[in-house]
Design a protein around this motif. Sequence first.
Motif, PDB file in Angstrom:
ATOM      1  N   THR A  37       0.836  -1.200   0.000  1.00 49.61           N
ATOM      2  CA  THR A  37       0.000   0.000   0.000  1.00 49.61           C
ATOM      3  C   THR A  37       0.869   1.246   0.000  1.00 49.61           C
ATOM      4  O   THR A  37       0.588   2.220  -0.717  1.00 49.61           O
ATOM      5  CB  THR A  37      -0.917   0.009   1.246  1.00 49.61           C
ATOM      6  OG1 THR A  37      -1.681  -1.195   1.270  1.00 49.61           O
ATOM      7  CG2 THR A  37      -1.848   1.209   1.222  1.00 49.61           C
ATOM      8  N   GLU A  38       1.944   1.219   0.767  1.00 46.02           N
ATOM      9  CA  GLU A  38       2.852   2.360   0.850  1.00 46.02           C
ATOM     10  C   GLU A  38       3.467   2.691  -0.502  1.00 46.02           C
ATOM     11  O   GLU A  38       3.709   3.861  -0.817  1.00 46.02           O
ATOM     12  CB  GLU A  38       3.957   2.077   1.871  1.00 46.02           C
ATOM     13  CG  GLU A  38       4.839   3.280   2.176  1.00 46.02           C
ATOM     14  CD  GLU A  38       5.847   2.991   3.265  1.00 46.02           C
ATOM     15  OE1 GLU A  38       6.862   3.711   3.321  1.00 46.02           O
ATOM     16  OE2 GLU A  38       5.629   2.062   4.062  1.00 46.02           O
ATOM     17  N   LEU A  39       3.700   1.665  -1.325  1.00 43.86           N
ATOM     18  CA  LEU A  39       4.233   1.902  -2.668  1.00 43.86           C
ATOM     19  C   LEU A  39       3.293   2.784  -3.493  1.00 43.86           C
ATOM     20  O   LEU A  39       3.736   3.531  -4.367  1.00 43.86           O
ATOM     21  CB  LEU A  39       4.451   0.568  -3.401  1.00 43.86           C
ATOM     22  CG  LEU A  39       5.643  -0.281  -2.961  1.00 43.86           C
ATOM     23  CD1 LEU A  39       5.593  -1.641  -3.639  1.00 43.86           C
ATOM     24  CD2 LEU A  39       6.962   0.429  -3.273  1.00 43.86           C
ATOM     25  N   LEU A  40       2.009   2.703  -3.220  1.00 44.12           N
ATOM     26  CA  LEU A  40       1.019   3.474  -3.982  1.00 44.12           C
ATOM     27  C   LEU A  40       0.736   4.846  -3.392  1.00 44.12           C
ATOM     28  O   LEU A  40       0.534   5.817  -4.131  1.00 44.12           O
ATOM     29  CB  LEU A  40      -0.305   2.696  -4.049  1.00 44.12           C
ATOM     30  CG  LEU A  40      -0.365   1.491  -4.988  1.00 44.12           C
ATOM     31  CD1 LEU A  40      -1.694   0.778  -4.817  1.00 44.12           C
ATOM     32  CD2 LEU A  40      -0.188   1.923  -6.433  1.00 44.12           C
ATOM     33  N   ILE A  41       0.692   4.943  -2.062  1.00 43.52           N
ATOM     34  CA  ILE A  41       0.236   6.199  -1.459  1.00 43.52           C
ATOM     35  C   ILE A  41       1.316   6.929  -0.673  1.00 43.52           C
ATOM     36  O   ILE A  41       1.148   8.103  -0.349  1.00 43.52           O
ATOM     37  CB  ILE A  41      -0.981   5.949  -0.542  1.00 43.52           C
ATOM     38  CG1 ILE A  41      -0.593   5.092   0.681  1.00 43.52           C
ATOM     39  CG2 ILE A  41      -2.119   5.280  -1.323  1.00 43.52           C
ATOM     40  CD1 ILE A  41      -1.732   4.914   1.685  1.00 43.52           C
TER      41      ILE A  41
END
Length: 254
Positions: free
Chosen positions: A8-12
């Motif tokens: 998720t961190e990769l996206l947001i």
Amino acid sequence: MLHEFSRTELLIGAEALKKLAASKIAIFGIGGVGTFAAEGLVRSGVGKFVLIDDDCICLTNINRQLHATRKTVGKPKVEAMRDRILDINPKAEVTTFQKFYLPETAAEIISADYDYIVDAIDTVTGKIDLVVKAKERNIPIISAMGAGNKLDPTRFEVADIFSTSVCPLAKVMRKELRERGVTSLKVVYSREEPVKPVESEETSCAMSCICPQGTTRKCTSRRQIPGSVVFVTSVAGLIIAGEVVKDIISRPHY
């Protein structure tokens, strides 16, 4: 270092993930829509939950409610979902209210520190009051419209309730909210025409009720029980989770 929310961190990004971890989301109605909304939120990194539902898990919930298994039948829905949330993220904070939301219980349940309210309850009176109370307190809210008697999950849309069509529940809500001075409400609704349930003596809750012991609102007291399937209710719940996440991380200050 990799962690459970790395993808998720990769996206947001890390800052958005911190916003989600600090957010407190109240989910009213822990059923077919509410359980999948909760699942989507905890797996997105939301760190604080308030779960509100008076019901216990029934055998008939297994076809569509995420927390319903043979092992959890008879267990309060809020407890079963709390346990699932903590299995996914042991660091999460979960408060539960095993109560039926009504105007009389609002003061006890609604708190000013909620960052978002998810309305997944199925009674018009409760939904209207919850929306009004959220608006009075400036708490962002998103409401699920009718997901029962539907078979096509591709027909869901996110819209302001005053731009909706087809959905019978949204029609009632529009009228009642307009009379109360509410001018906008984000909802998830379906443009699919409702399917007429095929009820027989064997499938009728009124004639063959199997609500578990401790159920405070038995199905026999309801005029009609809608048919529902997991590939519809789950989609509505996950759309709601996505909208909540996007709204929270887009706030300029937190």
